[in-house]
Design an enzyme around this catalytic site. Sequence first.
Site, PDB file in Angstrom:
ATOM      1  N   SER A  33       0.821  -1.210   0.000  1.00 41.46           N
ATOM      2  CA  SER A  33       0.000   0.000   0.000  1.00 41.46           C
ATOM      3  C   SER A  33       0.855   1.259   0.000  1.00 41.46           C
ATOM      4  CB  SER A  33      -0.881  -0.026   1.252  1.00 41.46           C
ATOM      5  OG  SER A  33      -1.345   1.261   1.575  1.00 41.46           O
ATOM      6  N   TYR A  46      -0.617   0.239   9.955  1.00 39.02           N
ATOM      7  CA  TYR A  46      -0.935  -0.496   8.721  1.00 39.02           C
ATOM      8  C   TYR A  46       0.199  -0.338   7.709  1.00 39.02           C
ATOM      9  CZ  TYR A  46      -3.465  -1.350   4.266  1.00 39.02           C
ATOM     10  OH  TYR A  46      -3.852  -1.786   3.024  1.00 39.02           O
ATOM     11  N   LYS A  67       2.697  -3.275   6.261  1.00 37.67           N
ATOM     12  CA  LYS A  67       2.851  -3.547   4.829  1.00 37.67           C
ATOM     13  C   LYS A  67       4.335  -3.466   4.444  1.00 37.67           C
ATOM     14  CE  LYS A  67      -1.415  -4.276   3.383  1.00 37.67           C
ATOM     15  NZ  LYS A  67      -1.824  -5.532   2.716  1.00 37.67           N
TER      16      LYS A  67
HETATM   17  N1  LIG Z   1      -8.755  -1.852  -1.435  1.00 43.13           N
HETATM   18  C1  LIG Z   1      -7.738  -0.990  -1.399  1.00 43.13           C
HETATM   19  O1  LIG Z   1      -7.913   0.208  -1.591  1.00 43.13           O
HETATM   20  C2  LIG Z   1      -6.366  -1.477  -1.145  1.00 43.13           C
HETATM   21  C3  LIG Z   1      -5.282  -0.622  -1.366  1.00 43.13           C
HETATM   22  C4  LIG Z   1      -3.992  -1.069  -1.099  1.00 43.13           C
HETATM   23  C5  LIG Z   1      -3.815  -2.348  -0.635  1.00 43.13           C
HETATM   24  N2  LIG Z   1      -4.891  -3.159  -0.420  1.00 43.13           N
HETATM   25  C6  LIG Z   1      -4.664  -4.492   0.088  1.00 43.13           C
HETATM   26  O2  LIG Z   1      -5.250  -5.430  -0.791  1.00 43.13           O
HETATM   27  C7  LIG Z   1      -5.725  -6.554  -0.062  1.00 43.13           C
HETATM   28  C8  LIG Z   1      -7.173  -6.801  -0.377  1.00 43.13           C
HETATM   29  O3  LIG Z   1      -7.892  -5.603  -0.145  1.00 43.13           O
HETATM   30  P1  LIG Z   1      -9.470  -5.563  -0.150  1.00 43.13           P
HETATM   31  O4  LIG Z   1      -9.847  -4.188  -0.503  1.00 43.13           O
HETATM   32  O5  LIG Z   1      -9.994  -6.696  -0.940  1.00 43.13           O
HETATM   33  O6  LIG Z   1      -9.768  -5.761   1.398  1.00 43.13           O
HETATM   34  P2  LIG Z   1     -11.020  -6.441   2.098  1.00 43.13           P
HETATM   35  O7  LIG Z   1     -11.070  -5.925   3.473  1.00 43.13           O
HETATM   36  O8  LIG Z   1     -12.248  -6.307   1.249  1.00 43.13           O
HETATM   37  O9  LIG Z   1     -10.622  -7.965   2.083  1.00 43.13           O
HETATM   38  C9  LIG Z   1      -9.713  -8.485   2.995  1.00 43.13           C
HETATM   39  C10 LIG Z   1     -10.247  -9.818   3.433  1.00 43.13           C
HETATM   40  O10 LIG Z   1      -9.327 -10.377   4.372  1.00 43.13           O
HETATM   41  C11 LIG Z   1     -10.089 -11.086   5.319  1.00 43.13           C
HETATM   42  N3  LIG Z   1      -9.329 -11.247   6.540  1.00 43.13           N
HETATM   43  C12 LIG Z   1      -9.024 -10.305   7.485  1.00 43.13           C
HETATM   44  N4  LIG Z   1      -8.361 -10.863   8.495  1.00 43.13           N
HETATM   45  C13 LIG Z   1      -8.226 -12.169   8.211  1.00 43.13           C
HETATM   46  C14 LIG Z   1      -7.655 -13.271   8.901  1.00 43.13           C
HETATM   47  N5  LIG Z   1      -7.058 -13.116  10.094  1.00 43.13           N
HETATM   48  N6  LIG Z   1      -7.706 -14.496   8.329  1.00 43.13           N
HETATM   49  C15 LIG Z   1      -8.306 -14.668   7.138  1.00 43.13           C
HETATM   50  N7  LIG Z   1      -8.880 -13.668   6.435  1.00 43.13           N
HETATM   51  C16 LIG Z   1      -8.841 -12.423   6.979  1.00 43.13           C
HETATM   52  C17 LIG Z   1     -11.334 -10.234   5.533  1.00 43.13           C
HETATM   53  O11 LIG Z   1     -12.401 -11.018   6.054  1.00 43.13           O
HETATM   54  C18 LIG Z   1     -11.611  -9.720   4.126  1.00 43.13           C
HETATM   55  O12 LIG Z   1     -12.563 -10.527   3.454  1.00 43.13           O
HETATM   56  C19 LIG Z   1      -5.439  -6.238   1.388  1.00 43.13           C
HETATM   57  O13 LIG Z   1      -4.206  -6.809   1.734  1.00 43.13           O
HETATM   58  C20 LIG Z   1      -5.326  -4.741   1.412  1.00 43.13           C
HETATM   59  O14 LIG Z   1      -4.518  -4.297   2.478  1.00 43.13           O
HETATM   60  C21 LIG Z   1      -6.157  -2.747  -0.681  1.00 43.13           C
END
Ligand SMILES: NC(=O)c1ccc[n+]([C@@H]2O[C@H](COP(=O)([O-])OP(=O)(O)OC[C@H]3O[C@@H](n4cnc5c(N)ncnc54)[C@H](O)[C@@H]3O)[C@@H](O)[C@H]2O)c1
Lengths: 326, 326
Positions: free
Chosen positions: B126, B150, B154
């Site tokens: 991120s 966070y 990362k």
């Molecule tokens: N969406 C964004 O804007 C964005 C930007 C940069 C990075 N990211 C990264 O991309 C990845 C996916 O993002 P997203 O938007 O789909 O997030 P999201 O929150 O929709 O999905 C993350 C999933 O991880 C699951 N999760 C959390 N803790 C867990 C655990 N202990 N065991 C198993 N599952 C667990 C949650 O239930 C959720 O379904 C993440 O790593 C996030 O940090 C997202």
Amino acid sequence: MKIVVTGAAGFLGKRLIRALLERGSMTDSAGERRPIEHIAAFDVVPLEGIDDARVQVSTGDLADPAHLERLVDAGTHSVFHLAAVVSGQAEQDFDLGMRVNFDATRALLERLRALGQRAKFVMTSSVAVFGGALPACVDDSQVWAPQSSYGTEKALADLLLADYSRRGFVDGRSLRMPTIVVRPGKPNRAASSFASGIIREPLNGEPAVCPVDPRTVLWLMSPLRAIDNLIHGHELPAAQLSAGRVINMPGLSITVADMVASLRRIAGDEVAARIAFTPDPAIERIVNSWPGNFSARYARSLGFVHDDGFDSVIRAFIADASTVAA
Amino acid sequence: MKIVVTGAAGFLGKRLIRALLERGSMTDSAGERRPIEHIAAFDVVPLEGIDDARVQVSTGDLADPAHLERLVDAGTHSVFHLAAVVSGQAEQDFDLGMRVNFDATRALLERLRALGQRAKFVMTSSVAVFGGALPACVDDSQVWAPQSSYGTEKALADLLLADYSRRGFVDGRSLRMPTIVVRPGKPNRAASSFASGIIREPLNGEPAVCPVDPRTVLWLMSPLRAIDNLIHGHELPAAQLSAGRVINMPGLSITVADMVASLRRIAGDEVAARIAFTPDPAIERIVNSWPGNFSARYARSLGFVHDDGFDSVIRAFIADASTVAA
Ligand SMILES: NC(=O)c1ccc[n+]([C@@H]2O[C@H](COP(=O)([O-])OP(=O)(O)OC[C@H]3O[C@@H](n4cnc5c(N)ncnc54)[C@H](O)[C@@H]3O)[C@@H](O)[C@H]2O)c1
Ligand SMILES: NC(=O)c1ccc[n+]([C@@H]2O[C@H](COP(=O)([O-])OP(=O)(O)OC[C@H]3O[C@@H](n4cnc5c(N)ncnc54)[C@H](O)[C@@H]3O)[C@@H](O)[C@H]2O)c1
């Protein structure tokens, strides 16, 4: 005031403890100057050669959580965390390096967090966090791209220290150290070991092997300046640390050839002739990934110091060797 | 070929699984194209709405080591590791964030190392790893200086992935993602949640609160491009990753005001008027520490893609919302 020193029996640890005893007082995280009543000196090997009632020596593996509770307690104002597995060894034994250089650092930070007194926490990072494509002079804004597990572990620890400080769990300062020369004693398993060896061994009448090209540019600091900077890094008020807790130290940028020329000037041709150049690709790969020069703007603005030339570094080593046991 | 997806029930996880099923095949770490026979979809909440015999859904806490052995096995060719605790929550609960965002990532990498098949490991980093004094356009050489836990987690994961890849334990790729908009469904506890909310809520006839100044510059990517890039990041041969395994993705640099103007263009004044600007200092502090623009030179040279404008991002969201369940 109680100060904990890990890696107390090491090169810098022992010198730091001597310097702290001589100073007699330090500033706590509230900015108050306090007499040093206790120094808890911890290492896997016992600290020897320091006879002072203020120093309590204990031994053990810092990565073993059992030791931490005894070592760091509610009376601990400051920790100098110097214990580490050196670069060559961390590269050979990945698990050991992670356990000592990262997990033990994290456990120490967690212990201080649990105690809740926001203790000062000073540790030493390394130029080994840098690598990849680098400018001739590395600025404070240069990304970290370690090319060794040691460098990775130091960078991991730096990130943790910064976040633990930001959250107010500790008052941390990580000094990113140049290679410290001249280290007395025997060669160690650091990839940079030769940088001391090519000065120390010839002065002791022994042959030395230089595993890198004479044109290699190194970034150096003498042990005297390193200790000055560790103490300065501890004493700086937190409010001055406007650009963060991880600070690239100033240093001396010099080629191996110029180090040898300096040795020749001070000790003569016969001594300098004891160095043989025999390239070692494994060491060259690691050492060449480290920058040879830094702007260290932030550190200079904070008053950290550096050596003015290599001749005085060698002279200080010669003087030190005659007064201090390795 | 077996592919593990963690965070499978999440925003990106679910879309990635759909895209993988549609593609039907992927390239393994030896460069061979293989049919996708199994997708192991893991999350704390069960993945729903995908009915395909190739998908095995399982649930649990990834940070609990008991699950890992079942989930990742000798037949696993690739892992897409998307499970994470979002920024706002990781800031509120430090231990939870460290456990899921760092320790679970490390445990996954360790599991793959133990299996020894050098599996492909794709994860999402991120822009929250950046902070402090930043140029208007951030280059690939910019130092990481996270201003949130966070972002710290990362960055820790990025360093580990790089070293595990360098040592040949895994074939890792960390894609440093912009904020992904427009996210369907409900607001979440990410500090960036509003970036989707100010488009999504007004389009759904609901009021939205924007907690940052309209002049705030954001770095964005649509979910469509994010999935394209996750698959591209997986498919790239390791030999092409000449400047490392952690890759700043290209994106769209846009002010909040221009996002609102885009919404107004597409949906009209009445819809855009549903946004109220009510500053929230806690969110502003975190969001303002993130860069709003990147050169992303390395990623572009590797063929990663970005959105051309925000109007098409909104239009894609409207089209998506009518075909895909949140
Ligand atoms: N969406 C964004 O804007 C964005 C930007 C940069 C990075 N990211 C990264 O991309 C990845 C996916 O993002 P997203 O938007 O789909 O997030 P999201 O929150 O929709 O999905 C993350 C999933 O991880 C699951 N999760 C959390 N803790 C867990 C655990 N202990 N065991 C198993 N599952 C667990 C949650 O239930 C959720 O379904 C993440 O790593 C996030 O940090 C997202
Ligand atoms: N000397 C340099 O050139 C240099 C440069 C940059 C950074 N540093 C860092 O500065 C610190 C001190 O360096 P040094 O040159 O004094 O190193 P050193 O090797 O002389 O001292 C380190 C000490 O740590 C101890 N130690 C190792 N593992 C331990 C464990 N598990 N538990 C307890 N003690 C343990 C060792 O016994 C040793 O006495 C280290 O963190 C090192 O990485 C040194």
